[in-house]
Design a protein around this motif. Structure first.
Motif, short mmCIF file in Angstrom:
data_model
loop_
_atom_site.label_atom_id
_atom_site.label_comp_id
_atom_site.label_asym_id
_atom_site.label_seq_id
_atom_site.Cartn_x
_atom_site.Cartn_y
_atom_site.Cartn_z
N ASP A 166 0.80 -1.23 0.00
CA ASP A 166 0.00 0.00 0.00
C ASP A 166 0.83 1.27 0.00
N THR A 167 0.23 2.31 -0.59
CA THR A 167 0.69 3.67 -0.35
C THR A 167 -0.33 4.30 0.59
N VAL A 168 0.16 4.83 1.70
CA VAL A 168 -0.71 5.35 2.75
C VAL A 168 -0.46 6.84 2.92
N ALA A 169 -1.51 7.64 2.91
CA ALA A 169 -1.35 9.06 3.22
C ALA A 169 -1.89 9.32 4.62
N VAL A 170 -1.08 9.95 5.45
CA VAL A 170 -1.51 10.30 6.80
C VAL A 170 -1.72 11.80 6.85
N PHE A 171 -2.96 12.22 7.11
CA PHE A 171 -3.29 13.65 7.21
C PHE A 171 -3.13 14.07 8.66
N GLY A 172 -2.13 14.90 8.94
CA GLY A 172 -1.92 15.39 10.31
C GLY A 172 -0.76 14.67 10.96
N VAL B 114 -0.57 11.56 17.40
CA VAL B 114 -1.27 10.38 16.91
C VAL B 114 -0.90 10.11 15.45
N GLY B 115 -0.83 11.17 14.65
CA GLY B 115 -0.41 11.02 13.25
C GLY B 115 0.97 10.39 13.15
N LEU B 116 1.88 10.80 14.03
CA LEU B 116 3.23 10.20 14.01
C LEU B 116 3.17 8.70 14.27
N GLY B 117 2.26 8.29 15.16
CA GLY B 117 2.08 6.87 15.44
C GLY B 117 1.60 6.13 14.20
N ALA B 118 0.67 6.76 13.47
CA ALA B 118 0.15 6.13 12.24
C ALA B 118 1.27 6.03 11.20
N ALA C 97 -6.00 12.29 10.72
CA ALA C 97 -5.67 12.55 12.13
C ALA C 97 -5.61 14.05 12.41
N VAL C 98 -6.53 14.79 11.77
CA VAL C 98 -6.60 16.25 11.99
C VAL C 98 -7.90 16.59 12.71
N GLY C 99 -9.03 16.19 12.08
CA GLY C 99 -10.32 16.46 12.71
C GLY C 99 -10.95 17.76 12.27
N THR C 100 -10.88 18.07 10.98
CA THR C 100 -11.62 19.23 10.45
C THR C 100 -12.52 18.75 9.31
#
Ligand SMILES: [Zn+2]
Ligand SMILES: [Zn+2]
Length: 334
Positions: A157-163, A167-171, A230-233
């Motif tokens: 997979d290619t995964v995009a982490v928003f934020g 918590v984002g760093l953990g993802a 992982a932002v919440g907007t």
């Protein structure tokens, strides 16, 4: 014993509170260090609807065993799971106690760990030979690891982490540890730099460049297989389903503060799997401990300030006045 008590929005003070009494089977712990996160900041500001006052915050905890049992010797260092579970609700019956309907998190629905001593059931403790500073990072990172599990991320997979907050760093670290190509998205260059050190392969500063164009460019025009929000907007909630590939997976960790309106067509047309991710499971805690043990996480760079308990009320105030100035604040009770 001393504790940090939130009395009303914006008002925190250090005061004396009664010591806890261990119930049958509970373990008495000396708190060594506590991490503060966005949800503590929201509690301090009076913006966390689950918190009533007065409340002792603190749920990212490093502690040592003061009074152990046959399996946990006195002096053992532990990270801990701050959640509770009822054992009876639908989630608990399905073996997913992290999403217990009646969960009470330390420092949120019940008093937390910004105090000298706490008692916890032994099954909530994760012994590890790690420095206290690292043990406090286990819980927030585990939340990100759990999102990676929910997204069924694999090495293909290619995964995009928003934020790229805690918590984002953990993802990002979790996705990288599964061998996925991980794209880190934020509007803060310092956070993006740290995200790269945590396992990101690519960066997008969505405040300066087009998120859509860059994601297309990095994925051969298909979009990422998995997006972890992982932002919440509302804007990032929408962007997650818009940017993910056809038949992709979207994982939501944040809560958007306002209702989000969607073009529902994309859910069907792309045949998306859209899932929520809440808290973390025991295996997520253990996976993070292995990551930290292997020295694969930039701990020193991730922590911006360590203060003693007496200075924690001031630290909360300056953080609240200047949220972007700090990454992770730790409170030392050693
Ligand atoms: Zn937290
Ligand atoms: Zn339950």
């Amino acid at each position: 014993m001393k504790a940090l008590v939130l009395h009303k929005p914006g008002q925190a003070s250090i005061e004396s509170v009664p010591e806890p009494l261990p119930n049958n089977g509970d373990i008495l712990l000396k708190v060594q260090m506590v991490g503060l996160c966005g949800s503590d900041l929201n509690s301090f500001r009076g913006l966390n609807p689950l918190v009533s006052f007065p409340r002792i915050p603190g749920h990212e905890v490093s502690a040592t065993v003061l009074q152990g049992d046959s399996t946990l010797a006195k002096g053992t260092s532990v990270a801990l799971s701050p959640y509770s579970n009822c054992g009876e609700c639908a989630s608990c019956r399905r073996g997913r106690p992290n999403a217990c309907q009646f969960n009470e998190t330390l420092g949120v629905q019940r008093n937390g760990a910004l105090t000298e001593f706490i008692v916890m059931p032994p099954e909530s403790l994760y012994p590890a030979e790690l420095p206290h500073k690292e043990l406090c990072l286990v819980e927030p990172l585990a939340i990100g690891f759990h999102a990676v599990v929910r997204g069924r991320v694999t090495a293909d997979d290619t995964v995009a982490v928003f934020g790229c907050g805690g918590v984002g760093l953990g993802a990002i670290a979790g996705s990288d540890s599964r061998g996925a190509k991980t794209i880190c998205v934020d509007i803060d260059d310092d956070k993006l730099k740290l995200a790269r050190m945590a396992g990101g392969a690519e960066n997008i500063n969505s405040g300066k460049e087009s998120l859509h164009d860059r994601l297309q460019e990095l994925t051969g025009g298909r979009g990422p297989d998995v997006v972890i929000e992982a932002v919440g907007t509302p804007a990032t909630f929408r962007a997650a389903v818009e940017e993910v590939s056809f038949t992709g997976r979207v994982v939501y960790i944040g809560y958007a503060k306002e209702p989000v309106s969607y073009e529902s067509r994309v859910f069907v047309q792309k045949e998306l799997d859209v899932v929520g991710s809440r808290n973390a499971q025991p295996e997520d805690f253990r996976a993070v401990i292995r990551l930290l043990d292997a020295r694969k996480f930039p701990v020193d760079e991730a922590v911006s300030l360590i203060v003693p308990l007496e200075e924690a009320p001031d630290a909360l105030r300056s953080w609240s006045e200047n949220p972007s100035r700090f990454k992770k604040i730790l409170v030392s009770l050693e």
